[in-house]
Design a protein around this motif. Sequence first.
Motif, short mmCIF file in Angstrom:
data_model
loop_
_atom_site.label_atom_id
_atom_site.label_comp_id
_atom_site.label_asym_id
_atom_site.label_seq_id
_atom_site.Cartn_x
_atom_site.Cartn_y
_atom_site.Cartn_z
N VAL A 150 4.12 -6.01 12.58
CA VAL A 150 3.15 -6.85 12.89
C VAL A 150 1.41 -6.77 12.05
O VAL A 150 0.92 -7.39 12.30
CB VAL A 150 2.54 -5.63 14.18
CG1 VAL A 150 3.26 -5.70 15.00
CG2 VAL A 150 2.48 -4.29 13.25
N TYR A 151 1.83 -6.24 10.45
CA TYR A 151 0.64 -6.32 10.17
C TYR A 151 1.01 -7.58 9.26
O TYR A 151 -0.76 -8.12 8.32
CB TYR A 151 0.70 -4.59 8.94
CG TYR A 151 0.36 -3.92 9.19
CD1 TYR A 151 -0.81 -3.66 9.69
CD2 TYR A 151 1.23 -2.68 8.91
CE1 TYR A 151 -0.55 -1.96 10.22
CE2 TYR A 151 1.03 -1.48 9.72
CZ TYR A 151 0.10 -1.28 10.09
OH TYR A 151 -0.17 -0.11 10.15
N GLY A 152 1.42 -8.53 9.12
CA GLY A 152 2.04 -9.20 8.49
C GLY A 152 1.73 -9.52 7.29
O GLY A 152 2.12 -8.93 6.66
N ALA A 153 3.03 -10.37 6.84
CA ALA A 153 3.47 -10.69 5.58
C ALA A 153 2.09 -11.90 4.62
O ALA A 153 2.48 -12.75 4.75
CB ALA A 153 4.32 -11.25 5.68
N LEU A 154 1.41 -11.47 4.44
CA LEU A 154 -0.25 -12.06 4.06
C LEU A 154 0.27 -12.24 1.84
O LEU A 154 0.09 -10.76 1.73
CB LEU A 154 -0.76 -12.09 3.78
CG LEU A 154 -1.03 -12.40 5.41
CD1 LEU A 154 -2.06 -11.58 6.99
CD2 LEU A 154 -0.72 -13.68 5.90
N VAL A 183 4.18 -3.59 2.83
CA VAL A 183 4.58 -2.73 2.59
C VAL A 183 2.90 -1.30 2.84
O VAL A 183 1.87 -1.53 2.96
CB VAL A 183 4.30 -2.19 0.83
CG1 VAL A 183 4.86 -0.79 0.97
CG2 VAL A 183 5.58 -3.02 0.15
N VAL A 184 3.35 -0.47 3.98
CA VAL A 184 2.78 0.51 4.37
C VAL A 184 2.70 2.08 3.28
O VAL A 184 3.64 2.32 2.91
CB VAL A 184 3.06 0.62 5.89
CG1 VAL A 184 3.44 -0.13 6.51
CG2 VAL A 184 4.55 1.26 5.65
N SER A 185 1.55 2.02 3.63
CA SER A 185 1.11 3.80 3.35
C SER A 185 1.97 4.60 3.88
O SER A 185 2.62 6.04 2.89
CB SER A 185 -0.08 3.78 2.97
OG SER A 185 -0.82 4.72 4.06
N PRO A 196 -0.05 -0.37 -0.87
CA PRO A 196 -0.10 -0.24 0.72
C PRO A 196 -1.24 -0.30 1.48
O PRO A 196 -2.03 -0.80 1.36
CB PRO A 196 0.42 0.95 0.55
CG PRO A 196 0.41 1.74 -0.08
CD PRO A 196 -0.64 1.04 -0.85
N LEU A 197 -0.47 -0.95 2.63
CA LEU A 197 -1.63 -0.88 3.93
C LEU A 197 -2.28 0.71 4.09
O LEU A 197 -1.15 1.01 4.25
CB LEU A 197 -0.70 -2.07 4.93
CG LEU A 197 -0.69 -3.56 4.14
CD1 LEU A 197 0.35 -4.91 5.61
CD2 LEU A 197 -1.79 -4.42 4.27
N SER A 198 -3.22 0.43 5.07
CA SER A 198 -3.35 2.10 5.81
C SER A 198 -2.51 1.31 7.24
O SER A 198 -2.15 0.06 7.84
CB SER A 198 -4.93 1.76 5.53
OG SER A 198 -5.44 1.10 5.94
N GLU A 199 -1.85 2.47 7.86
CA GLU A 199 -1.83 2.17 9.27
C GLU A 199 -3.30 1.16 9.92
O GLU A 199 -3.01 0.94 10.95
CB GLU A 199 -2.28 3.69 9.50
CG GLU A 199 -1.15 4.38 9.37
CD GLU A 199 -0.90 5.11 8.38
OE1 GLU A 199 0.18 6.15 8.69
OE2 GLU A 199 -1.32 5.30 7.59
#
Length: 370
Positions: free
Chosen positions: A133-137, A297-299, A143-146
């Motif tokens: 849901v964060y999207g791949a961009l 990628v998420v943290s 990494p991405l934060s919540e």
Amino acid sequence: MSSPDPQVRAARNHSTSPTARGPVVAVTGAASGVGALLTERLAASEEIKQVIAIDERRGECAAAHWHILDVRDPAIAEKLRGADVVVHLALDLDLETDAAARTAYNVRGTQTVLTAAAAAGVHRVVLCTSAMVYGALPDNELPLSEDAELRATAEATGVGDLLEIERLARRAPRAHPGLNVTVVRPAVLVGGTDTALTRYFESPRLLVVAGSRPAWQFCHVEDLCSALEYAVVDKVDGELAVGCDGWLEQEEVEELSGIRRMELPSAVALGAAARLHRIGLTPSPAGDLAYTMYPWVVSGSRLHDAGWRPQWTNEEVLEELLEEVAGRHTVAGRRLGRKDATAAGAAGATVALLGAAAVVRRARKARRGV
């Protein structure tokens, strides 16, 4: 008087255990997949008083108290009475399901569960979507934060449904004061799963789009279940991302898997994928390709701050995935039968994809009058 159903008796025995002082937890989608694993895990936990299992068929966990019904049935509210927490895992993300039917089930089911939970006096609902849901961009942080903005679009399989579920999750506490909603977003899920992203590793060559910057982060279903349990017992709440620590670059994935790449220009790869999906040859829309092109990628910082740690590494999960898909053959998201695979072989499958790309190129040239 007849004796109680063995499953009911087991659930009662479990619920009256002197060490089982925690919440009563209802799990939807409890008969298979992540739902079945979580139901077994919670039923065995001394932190859980009782597990109510809900699905359209009875599963194998004898310690749970089963209710057989569709989650879209408003009668589910009565089945949730007495529950403190509901974990809603009854989602259909099957690649082969008709898209309209899939959306109708996923969105209506989530709406019904949220409304029914509030009506039944449930304190917390835990939903499971995906880090997709964060999207791949290309400009995503690593990494991405919540708290990162949800920038996905509805162009990939099931992502539109997940975005709508996220919207329902944000609305629910306002529509139903007193209802707490936690959303768990796993990275590429592995462990008995079948998605466009796991099928990527069934291909004879790993399709790499020229100029892209993939970063692979996995989440084993066992780690997802442990993260869901953290949410159930109120160790953490809010929006939670879950996955292995760190990520793998594309070159590392190719080295670990032993599968060589097939590199195509972006326009060719996306055009071929769109055409193959449009004419019904593959289940995956072109939007799925973005998740193999750019990082998402998420943290997982909130879970980490609460003391949770993944038990699996990206390397270990990739190894398990490769073992699971061994012997399967997929081209552009379409799984081939044994006869097809034998006839095509790895080289033939690659040629098939390149041939589709060539068709797209010729059509584009014809439109331009080249």
